[in-house]
Design an enzyme around this catalytic site. Sequence first.
Site, PDB file in Angstrom:
ATOM      1  N   HIS A 153       0.848  -1.200   0.000  1.00  0.00           N
ATOM      2  CA  HIS A 153       0.000   0.000   0.000  1.00  0.00           C
ATOM      3  C   HIS A 153       0.874   1.237   0.000  1.00  0.00           C
ATOM      4  CE1 HIS A 153      -3.206  -2.778   1.182  1.00  0.00           C
ATOM      5  NE2 HIS A 153      -4.039  -1.869   0.712  1.00  0.00           N
ATOM      6  N   LYS A 157      -0.555   4.897   4.527  1.00  0.00           N
ATOM      7  CA  LYS A 157      -1.403   3.966   5.261  1.00  0.00           C
ATOM      8  C   LYS A 157      -0.888   3.756   6.671  1.00  0.00           C
ATOM      9  CE  LYS A 157      -3.730  -0.491   4.876  1.00  0.00           C
ATOM     10  NZ  LYS A 157      -5.035   0.180   5.176  1.00  0.00           N
TER      11      LYS A 157
HETATM   12  N1  LIG Z   1     -12.925  -1.092   2.809  1.00  0.00           N
HETATM   13  C1  LIG Z   1     -12.276  -0.605   1.743  1.00  0.00           C
HETATM   14  O1  LIG Z   1     -12.574  -0.970   0.586  1.00  0.00           O
HETATM   15  C2  LIG Z   1     -11.223   0.432   1.938  1.00  0.00           C
HETATM   16  C3  LIG Z   1     -10.885   0.826   3.202  1.00  0.00           C
HETATM   17  N2  LIG Z   1     -10.002   1.850   3.399  1.00  0.00           N
HETATM   18  C4  LIG Z   1      -9.786   2.283   4.785  1.00  0.00           C
HETATM   19  O2  LIG Z   1     -10.408   3.543   4.963  1.00  0.00           O
HETATM   20  C5  LIG Z   1      -9.730   4.252   6.000  1.00  0.00           C
HETATM   21  C6  LIG Z   1      -9.381   5.648   5.515  1.00  0.00           C
HETATM   22  O3  LIG Z   1      -8.419   5.542   4.494  1.00  0.00           O
HETATM   23  P1  LIG Z   1      -7.914   6.920   3.786  1.00  0.00           P
HETATM   24  O4  LIG Z   1      -9.080   7.622   3.199  1.00  0.00           O
HETATM   25  O5  LIG Z   1      -6.752   6.565   2.925  1.00  0.00           O
HETATM   26  O6  LIG Z   1      -7.382   7.736   5.053  1.00  0.00           O
HETATM   27  P2  LIG Z   1      -7.352   9.338   5.266  1.00  0.00           P
HETATM   28  O7  LIG Z   1      -6.467   9.591   6.445  1.00  0.00           O
HETATM   29  O8  LIG Z   1      -7.061  10.018   3.980  1.00  0.00           O
HETATM   30  O9  LIG Z   1      -8.870   9.686   5.650  1.00  0.00           O
HETATM   31  C7  LIG Z   1      -9.322   9.667   6.964  1.00  0.00           C
HETATM   32  C8  LIG Z   1     -10.091  10.953   7.171  1.00  0.00           C
HETATM   33  O10 LIG Z   1     -10.632  10.953   8.494  1.00  0.00           O
HETATM   34  C9  LIG Z   1     -10.353  12.230   9.065  1.00  0.00           C
HETATM   35  N3  LIG Z   1     -10.252  12.184  10.519  1.00  0.00           N
HETATM   36  C10 LIG Z   1      -9.345  11.522  11.259  1.00  0.00           C
HETATM   37  N4  LIG Z   1      -9.577  11.749  12.559  1.00  0.00           N
HETATM   38  C11 LIG Z   1     -10.637  12.591  12.627  1.00  0.00           C
HETATM   39  C12 LIG Z   1     -11.367  13.202  13.682  1.00  0.00           C
HETATM   40  N5  LIG Z   1     -11.030  12.978  14.961  1.00  0.00           N
HETATM   41  N6  LIG Z   1     -12.420  14.005  13.382  1.00  0.00           N
HETATM   42  C13 LIG Z   1     -12.775  14.222  12.093  1.00  0.00           C
HETATM   43  N7  LIG Z   1     -12.121  13.675  11.036  1.00  0.00           N
HETATM   44  C14 LIG Z   1     -11.070  12.872  11.319  1.00  0.00           C
HETATM   45  C15 LIG Z   1      -9.043  12.633   8.485  1.00  0.00           C
HETATM   46  O11 LIG Z   1      -8.866  14.018   8.640  1.00  0.00           O
HETATM   47  P3  LIG Z   1      -7.354  14.596   8.731  1.00  0.00           P
HETATM   48  O12 LIG Z   1      -6.852  14.578   7.321  1.00  0.00           O
HETATM   49  O13 LIG Z   1      -7.554  15.985   9.295  1.00  0.00           O
HETATM   50  O14 LIG Z   1      -6.591  13.683   9.659  1.00  0.00           O
HETATM   51  C16 LIG Z   1      -9.199  12.185   7.044  1.00  0.00           C
HETATM   52  O15 LIG Z   1      -9.841  13.187   6.284  1.00  0.00           O
HETATM   53  C17 LIG Z   1      -8.521   3.391   6.381  1.00  0.00           C
HETATM   54  O16 LIG Z   1      -8.852   2.610   7.508  1.00  0.00           O
HETATM   55  C18 LIG Z   1      -8.352   2.487   5.168  1.00  0.00           C
HETATM   56  O17 LIG Z   1      -7.713   1.261   5.457  1.00  0.00           O
HETATM   57  C19 LIG Z   1      -9.414   2.524   2.358  1.00  0.00           C
HETATM   58  C20 LIG Z   1      -9.709   2.162   1.070  1.00  0.00           C
HETATM   59  C21 LIG Z   1     -10.608   1.047   0.755  1.00  0.00           C
HETATM   60  O1  LIG Z   2      -5.631   2.116   3.187  1.00  0.00           O
HETATM   61  C1  LIG Z   2      -5.938   1.830   2.001  1.00  0.00           C
HETATM   62  O2  LIG Z   2      -5.687   2.540   1.001  1.00  0.00           O
HETATM   63  C2  LIG Z   2      -6.671   0.551   1.793  1.00  0.00           C
HETATM   64  N1  LIG Z   2      -7.034  -0.106   2.865  1.00  0.00           N
HETATM   65  C3  LIG Z   2      -7.861  -1.276   2.871  1.00  0.00           C
HETATM   66  C4  LIG Z   2      -7.167  -2.379   3.665  1.00  0.00           C
HETATM   67  O3  LIG Z   2      -6.581  -2.038   4.731  1.00  0.00           O
HETATM   68  O4  LIG Z   2      -7.250  -3.540   3.230  1.00  0.00           O
HETATM   69  C5  LIG Z   2      -8.398  -1.676   1.524  1.00  0.00           C
HETATM   70  C6  LIG Z   2      -7.542  -1.304   0.347  1.00  0.00           C
HETATM   71  O5  LIG Z   2      -6.511  -2.273   0.187  1.00  0.00           O
HETATM   72  C7  LIG Z   2      -6.989   0.091   0.416  1.00  0.00           C
END
Ligand SMILES: NC(=O)C1=CN([C@@H]2O[C@H](COP(=O)(O)OP(=O)(O)OC[C@H]3O[C@@H](n4cnc5c(N)ncnc54)[C@H](OP(=O)(O)O)[C@@H]3O)[C@@H](O)[C@H]2O)C=CC1
Ligand SMILES: O=C(O)C1=N[C@H](C(=O)O)C[C@H](O)C1
Length: 265
Positions: A153, A157
């Site tokens: 990744h 991450k």
């Molecule tokens: N199930 C799936 O298919 C997938 C799952 N994921 C998962 O999704 C999650 C997010 O990934 P990603 O988008 O890359 O991460 P990011 O860090 O880009 O997004 C998380 C967001 O949450 C916000 N945030 C964090 N803490 C707070 C808070 N206390 N109050 C308000 N907002 C908050 C962050 O704001 P700030 O920037 O200010 O910290 C940020 O905008 C991860 O767990 C990832 O593994 C990702 C892709 C696919």
């Molecule tokens: O953090 C990511 O970007 C992603 N997280 C998910 C995971 O932890 O499996 C899904 C995807 O691989 C992208």
Amino acid sequence: MAVAIPGIMGRMGKVLAQAIHEHDALTLAGGTVRPGSEFVGQDAGALILGRRCDAPIAASLSDLSSVSGLIDFTTPELLQSHLDWCVSAHVPAVIGTTGLNAEQKAAIGAAATQIAVVFAPNMSVGVNVMLQLLRVAAELVGEHSDIEVIEAHHRHKKDAPSGTAVRIGEVLADSMGWDLDDVAVYGREGITGERPHRQIGFETIRAGDVFGDHTVLFAADGERLEITHKASSRMTFATGAVRAMAWVQGKPPGLYGMDDVIGLD
Ligand SMILES: NC(=O)C1=CN([C@@H]2O[C@H](COP(=O)(O)OP(=O)(O)OC[C@H]3O[C@@H](n4cnc5c(N)ncnc54)[C@H](OP(=O)(O)O)[C@@H]3O)[C@@H](O)[C@H]2O)C=CC1
Ligand SMILES: O=C(O)C1=N[C@H](C(=O)O)C[C@H](O)C1
């Protein structure tokens, strides 16, 4: 159906907003950011989609109105508050956040006694088809193979191994009749000794802008079977999440996965 996106300015939040905007049955109710963020009070459409769409960005979900569902791709620390809000608002949730501990996963199950929840660590169709292929491969060649899980990744991450890799491990262990806690090895170093057959190794790569690559190695004597999924856009996850949001509308309280949404056995 108006959908709320907590963490809407995150990597996934922005793509989810786009996917909702493009979906025929969903509209964007708005999203949340950290209190004090420069984005509080702005319109998510103007910031993300390039056109205003009456989707406010707020510091709290309670500041949003007419919300009919929530999609959460944020952090484990925020999960409980998001689940509590959905239960109080009697709206379904799609949870994609990974890095959850056992207590946090149990909280999803508890919420699912009161609302409909779709929970999946990877919402791409391809990974959920891969999980079906892994069940078949493990049953056919697992007894004669060493099984390893490799995931890669992007550098941003925060959790490791990926939630997808953990789910892959659960599926493999279950197919082999093993307990994942007994057989999982997360990284190796030093004099490890010979590898026992009853083991699933996990290797994690964090580098560059990799969206999400997962490979399972079935290594036998004289040959290897490798099953790989590579994501080439975050939109693949967002498309799965909004498909889940549209699917879960009207479902009775319960915990559902992408198998249910996609219609996989
Ligand atoms: N199930 C799936 O298919 C997938 C799952 N994921 C998962 O999704 C999650 C997010 O990934 P990603 O988008 O890359 O991460 P990011 O860090 O880009 O997004 C998380 C967001 O949450 C916000 N945030 C964090 N803490 C707070 C808070 N206390 N109050 C308000 N907002 C908050 C962050 O704001 P700030 O920037 O200010 O910290 C940020 O905008 C991860 O767990 C990832 O593994 C990702 C892709 C696919
Ligand atoms: O953090 C990511 O970007 C992603 N997280 C998910 C995971 O932890 O499996 C899904 C995807 O691989 C992208």
